[in-house]
Design a protein around this motif. Structure first.
Motif, PDB file in Angstrom:
ATOM      1  N   TYR A  56       0.737  -1.213   0.037  1.00  0.00           N
ATOM      2  CA  TYR A  56       0.024   0.026  -0.040  1.00  0.00           C
ATOM      3  C   TYR A  56       0.946   1.275   0.099  1.00  0.00           C
ATOM      4  N   GLY A  57       0.155   2.390  -0.357  1.00  0.00           N
ATOM      5  CA  GLY A  57       0.996   3.553  -0.690  1.00  0.00           C
ATOM      6  C   GLY A  57       2.363   4.050   0.294  1.00  0.00           C
ATOM      7  N   LEU A  58       2.210   4.177   1.495  1.00  0.00           N
ATOM      8  CA  LEU A  58       3.209   4.265   2.438  1.00  0.00           C
ATOM      9  C   LEU A  58       4.287   3.642   2.409  1.00  0.00           C
ATOM     10  N   LYS A  77       6.523   3.512  -0.623  1.00  0.00           N
ATOM     11  CA  LYS A  77       7.312   4.611  -0.654  1.00  0.00           C
ATOM     12  C   LYS A  77       8.423   4.585   0.332  1.00  0.00           C
ATOM     13  N   LEU A  78       8.242   3.793   1.633  1.00  0.00           N
ATOM     14  CA  LEU A  78       9.348   3.447   2.410  1.00  0.00           C
ATOM     15  C   LEU A  78      10.215   2.634   1.785  1.00  0.00           C
ATOM     16  N   THR A  87       8.121  11.485  -2.750  1.00  0.00           N
ATOM     17  CA  THR A  87       6.847  11.745  -1.993  1.00  0.00           C
ATOM     18  C   THR A  87       5.726  10.954  -2.099  1.00  0.00           C
ATOM     19  N   ILE A  88       4.879  10.840  -1.080  1.00  0.00           N
ATOM     20  CA  ILE A  88       3.729  10.192  -1.151  1.00  0.00           C
ATOM     21  C   ILE A  88       2.755  10.285  -2.169  1.00  0.00           C
ATOM     22  N   SER A  89       2.740  11.586  -2.600  1.00  0.00           N
ATOM     23  CA  SER A  89       2.030  12.014  -3.388  1.00  0.00           C
ATOM     24  C   SER A  89       2.171  11.357  -4.963  1.00  0.00           C
ATOM     25  N   THR A  90       3.440  11.357  -5.051  1.00  0.00           N
ATOM     26  CA  THR A  90       4.236  10.711  -6.207  1.00  0.00           C
ATOM     27  C   THR A  90       3.702   9.094  -6.383  1.00  0.00           C
ATOM     28  N   HIS A 136       1.285   7.681  -5.031  1.00  0.00           N
ATOM     29  CA  HIS A 136      -0.144   7.472  -5.188  1.00  0.00           C
ATOM     30  C   HIS A 136      -0.514   7.674  -6.722  1.00  0.00           C
ATOM     31  N   ASN A 137       0.371   8.897  -7.185  1.00  0.00           N
ATOM     32  CA  ASN A 137       0.101   9.009  -8.661  1.00  0.00           C
ATOM     33  C   ASN A 137       0.609   7.923  -9.734  1.00  0.00           C
ATOM     34  N   GLU A 158      -3.714   1.707  13.600  1.00  0.00           N
ATOM     35  CA  GLU A 158      -2.492   2.709  13.690  1.00  0.00           C
ATOM     36  C   GLU A 158      -2.648   3.877  12.547  1.00  0.00           C
ATOM     37  N   ARG A 159      -3.511   3.674  11.706  1.00  0.00           N
ATOM     38  CA  ARG A 159      -4.161   4.706  10.652  1.00  0.00           C
ATOM     39  C   ARG A 159      -5.105   5.518  11.039  1.00  0.00           C
ATOM     40  N   ARG A 214      -8.920   2.441   6.324  1.00  0.00           N
ATOM     41  CA  ARG A 214      -8.417   1.250   5.809  1.00  0.00           C
ATOM     42  C   ARG A 214      -7.373   1.486   4.820  1.00  0.00           C
ATOM     43  N   LEU A 239      -5.476   0.734   1.092  1.00  0.00           N
ATOM     44  CA  LEU A 239      -5.619   0.388  -0.253  1.00  0.00           C
ATOM     45  C   LEU A 239      -4.600  -0.497  -0.740  1.00  0.00           C
TER      46      LEU A 239
END
Lengths: 109, 887
Positions: A25-27, A30-31, A42-45, A47-48, A69-70, A74, A76
């Motif tokens: 999932y997104g985050l 990224k990590l 960046t997180i937006s990138t 997701h994009n 924790e979020r 939920r 994605l």
């Protein structure tokens, strides 16, 4: 046809999603990219790119169960589809062909 | 409790994003946020969260969604604009009333704003203007204030710097109004000469075109010319060739060390030539540097960063006590204080002013008038749009019926208001461009709209501030009526009961009352200002200046024993001209600020000492030329003069002096003796009190001393045609004083130029008041129109039942008449208090006439009655059957 080519960032994201099987999932993506590839993103990138890949049909998505924790939101979750897998393989094959075609002297210096 | 990210940004994003994707994004953002709180702390995490969230604006899904919404809004906006336009077009009378009101309001406001911005921009161009102060020196005797002014002793700022650590840097200066300068055999008159010390150029931001600011005024016999003066001296072609050259000044060769830019128009200090302070000391003696009694000097200081003048008030008082020992040194108790440089321009209450200053209250008064007119125009808009909403009830009803919600109704109003205001703004900008030359003549200033770009209001650029204010005002003006309107149900609107809802009726009445109170105030103000001007121009000054011509004396000669004879010869020849009745030589023709002497005492009463009086040096014909009455004793005679100044010991005093010196009657004063200037004097006569200065100032005790001086002007009492006399006078002047500059003025004109601020106020306020009344009346007219539309039926029925025109007029006028009467009452009260405040600025003010406010109220009353009556008359003349059938 547009959409069968993989951009460099798209390829990395797709590979990471495959790596993280069932927990992509997104985050976390990224990590993972930041850790494995040693680059910041960046997180937006993220997701994009995920959205773009989903539009191309390389990714499937579904919502997980809510996680505390979020803040009760939920996740994605993404999985690589069959055509995503094919695109990755095709990309790897092209690279392999090109690598094998490099004459030895080219990298000697 | 868990740390939380900035909520507003999340909320804002969530509204833009597709809901099904939003949950994942929000979750990710939040998780990332928690991670960073853990790693780098809350503040960093919140900042980071903000930027991460902002970055989602590029998110494609987001854009897709907002696109569709904008399109929807855009099409609605188009619809709003179309409807607004059609509505404006259909009701062109109301639109014109609104437009004319808004255009006049905005035009006037923009013009006045230029003026106010210019006046408030004074001296802001100095980098340190915020911490620069002018030294003010107040003097007291026996606890009474005898002088409040700018002039003080040459030593002050230097001593202050020594004594008070909060003072950072200082500069001192003095000025000569008229000085002559010789260059290449030609004598030039310099009317704006400033003597400035070596700190001056680094203290202020007056940039040099050529030369070094550090050394330009460093030594004796050095001077700096402004560009325009350099052009004057050296010609247009090569003004800079003057650098390093030498010109003659105060009789000594003086080197031009630098050329400075002309001081900007918004500098209260104006100069054409700067002469180094050391040159002045060389010419005038060491006293100019270190005297504690010669008071002709001006000081400016800068405080260290963060020090307020209040913090050193006590130190300044202490400073005055320490150096002047309660009057022992200079004859008066000296109190020092600081005036912020930025307040200098708008304060004309100080005596012996060095700069160009003006009455700040006039500036604020203008701004108030400007704002009032704009508000009156907006009130018209509110009144007409709330009242008119009834006619549009169908439109509003249909909008509501097909699902328009309250938001959209409000938006419709906002769009409409914005449209009409934008149209008005564009047209009024054009009007400003058209009217600019006339306005500039009126104010005597060079103003243009560019000032909106170069100045700032509350640290925003002026144009931006204006735009924001306009947007806010549009919102207020639009939202209030729309909120009121949208609160009512469709049913209420369709039935028409809406417009008689008490809330709206009350609002409308209150606003009309406000408009007309302001109008009464403005009319009253205009009348009072004119009253005051007439009073000032026509008041008996006690001195005759109507036919007085002042000819400046020569400058290039020194005082010696032959002076009295040479002046007499010159005077006699002038008086010999037919058309010149009498001539007197004096240092201070009326209109000039006089010097003061501080240590006067009477020999009769040892208790009466340390008194202050003004001084005029004049010859024995002064009283006759100026038509003064000798109330007791005798006039000055020729034998009161003496070439040896030490032997002159007689004087004339005025009535105010007799009172100050404690004489029971004027006769008693004659032949009594005074002591000042270190010797004894005898009073030989008493003259009537007269106005040496404008009527802003009180008549003060005055001594007329029979001295011939080297810097005197000559006052000529003329009866002939000045145009024919002047060439002859000039010829005589040049015969007696070859090589000098001949210059003259008419005393009456010069004296009345003291009333410039009032003339200006009168002219501007007349025009603008007329316009404000026009705008308010237009609004009333519109309101009456709307009311009448609703009342056509009522009128017709009344007519059918036999009412005549008078009865109808009474029945319909009643409401408005009551409103106008309330307005007149409120306006009169408010006007009275404002005018009282304004009149405080005059020592001699015209009596307050209650009739002023009555005239203002009744004239406005009749204007309103005419407006209302005109329209009602039109309606009532109609054939009742027509309107009844139409209904």
């Amino acid at each position: 046809m547009k959409g069968t080519q993989l951009g460099e960032l798209e390829e990395i994201v797709l590979l990471v999603v495959a790596n993280l099987y069932d927990n992509a999932y997104g985050l976390l993506i990224k990590l993972e990219i930041e850790e494995k590839c040693n680059r910041s993103i960046t997180i937006s990138t993220v997701h994009n790119v995920l959205q773009r890949l989903a539009d191309k049909g390389f990714l499937d998505s579904r919502y997980s169960d809510p996680t505390p924790e979020r803040g009760g939101k939920r996740k994605l979750l993404f999985t690589v589809t069959k055509s995503g897998q094919q695109a990755l393989e095709k990309s790897r094959d092209i690279r392999a062909t090109l690598w094998s075609g490099i004459p030895k002297v080219a990298f000697d210096k | 409790m868990n740390p939380s990210p900035p909520k507003y940004i999340t909320y804002w994003l969530s509204r833009l994003c597709e809901p099904e994707l939003w949950e994942a994004i929000e979750g990710d953002l939040y998780e990332l946020f928690l991670l960073q709180v853990h790693k780098k702390g809350l503040a960093y995490a919140r900042r980071n969260y903000f930027w991460n969230a902002i970055a989602f604006l590029r998110y494609q899904r987001l854009q897709k969604k907002s696109n569709s919404k904008t399109q929807h809004n855009m099409s609605l906006l188009k619809n709003y604009l179309k409807i607004s336009w059609r509505d404006m077009y259909k009701n062109s009378t109301f639109s014109m009333i609104n437009l004319i009101g808004l255009i006049s309001g905005m035009t006037i406001f923009l013009l006045i704003l230029q003026y106010v911005l210019f006046e408030t921009s004074f001296d802001t161009f100095h980098t340190d203007s915020g911490r620069t102060y002018r030294v003010i020196n107040d003097r007291y005797q026996n606890g009474v204030s005898v002088q409040k002014g700018m002039i003080t002793y040459p030593t002050i700022s230097r001593l202050m710097k020594q004594d008070i650590p909060e003072i950072d840097v200082h500069t001192r200066m003095t000025y000569n109004r008229r000085t002559y300068l010789q260059h290449e055999g030609e004598t030039r008159l310099i009317d704006r000469l400033l003597v400035a010390d070596e700190h001056f150029l680094s203290f202020f931001d007056f940039p040099l075109v050529m030369g070094d600011p550090k050394t330009a005024l460093d030594g004796p016999y050095e001077m700096v010319l402004t560009e325009s003066y350099a052009r004057l001296l050296a010609g247009e072609d090569d003004p800079y060739s003057l650098i390093g050259k030498s010109v003659t000044m105060y009789g000594s060769p003086t080197q031009v060390t630098a050329i400075a830019k002309d001081p900007p128009a918004n500098s209260h200090l104006q100069f054409g030539v700067l002469v180094s302070y050391k040159s002045f000391v060389a010419a005038a003696g060491e006293d100019a540097d270190n005297s504690m009694t010669w008071s002709d000097f001006y000081h400016y200081v800068k405080l260290k960063d963060g020090v307020t003048p209040n913090a050193i008030t006590d130190k300044l008082i202490e400073f005055g006590k320490r150096h002047f020992k309660e009057g022992e040194v200079s004859g008066a108790e000296e109190k020092f204080s600081l005036q912020p440089l930025l307040e200098a321009r708008l304060d004309n209450s100080l005596e012996y002013e060095i700069g160009e200053v003006t009455d700040g209250r006039v500036v604020w008064l203008m701004l108030t008038i400007g704002i009032f007119i704009l508000v009156i125009a907006w009130i018209n808009y509110i009144n007409l749009s709330t009242s008119r909403a009834i006619q549009r009830a169908k439109e509003v009803g249909i909008r509501k019926a097909i699902g328009g919600n309250r938001d959209q109704l409000i938006r419709q109003f906002v769009v409409e208001t914005a449209m009409i205001n934008t149209i008005a703004l564009v047209i009024s900008l054009l009007c400003v461009l058209l009217l600019q030359p006339h306005f500039n003549t009126l104010t005597g200033l060079q103003l243009d709209l560019g000032i909106l770009l170069t100045t700032s209001i509350m640290s925003l650029p002026s144009w931006l501030f204006l735009l924001l204010t306009l947007v806010i005002c549009i919102l207020v003006v639009a939202i209030y009526p729309s909120l009121l309107t949208s609160r009512f149900t469709t049913q209420e609107m369709l039935k028409g009961s809406y417009s008689t809802k008490s809330e709206i009726v009350w609002l409308r009445k209150a606003l009309v009352v406000f408009q007309f109170s302001v109008a009464v105030m403005l009319i009253g103000g205009v009348l009072a200002v004119n009253d005051q001007i007439n009073y000032m121009l026509n008041k008996d000054l006690g001195i005759d200046i109507n036919k007085t011509l002042i000819v400046y004396g020569p400058t290039s000669y020194n005082y010696d024993s032959t002076l009295v004879n040479s002046i007499d010869r010159y005077k006699n020849e002038l008086a010999g001209l037919s058309g010149v009745d009498r001539v007197t030589a004096t240092t201070r023709p009326a209109g000039n600020q006089m010097g003061r002497v501080f240590q006067v005492r009477t020999l009769e009463d040892p208790e009466l000492n340390n008194l202050t009086a003004n001084i005029i040096n004049a010859d024995h014909e002064y009283a006759e030329v100026f038509g003064l009455d000798i109330l007791a004793g005798r006039d000055l005679e020729i034998y009161d003069h003496n070439p040896n100044g030490n032997l002159v010991n007689t004087l004339l005093i005025n009535e105010a002096s007799a009172e100050l010196l404690g004489f029971a009657s004027l006769e008693e004063a004659v032949n009594t003796r005074l002591n000042f200037f270190g010797k004894d004097w005898t009073i030989i006569g008493v003259v009537n009190d007269f106005h040496q200065m404008s009527l802003h100032q009180k008549i003060e005790p005055l001594f007329i001393l029979p001295f011939y001086m080297s810097n005197q002007s000559f006052a000529l009492n003329i009866s002939g045609n000045p145009d024919q006399l002047l060439p002859a006078i000039r010829e005589i002047f040049l015969k007696h004083y070859p090589g000098n500059h001949f210059d003259y003025y008419f005393l009456k004109d010069r004296f009345q130029s003291n009333y410039q601020a009032e003339f200006r106020l009168a002219e501007i306020s007349q025009v603008f008041t007329l316009l404000s009344i026009l705008v308010a009346t237009l609004g009333l007219y519109g309101l009456v129109m709307i009311t009448m539309m609703r009342k056509t039926k009522e009128i017709s029925i009344r007519k059918v039942l036999g009412a005549n025109l008078q009865e109808l007029l009474f029945a319909l006028n009643k409401d408005f008449v009551i409103l106008i009467m309330i307005a007149a009452l409120i306006g009169s009260f408010a006007g009275f208090f404002t005018l009282e405040k304004w009149r405080e600025g005059f020592a001699y003010a015209a009596d307050f006439k209650v009739s002023t406010l009555i005239i203002a109220s009744t004239s406005l009353f009749f204007i309103c009655l005419l407006t209302v009556g005109f329209h009602i008359g039109k309606v009532t003349r109609n054939n009742p059957s027509e309107s009844l059938r139409n209904e």
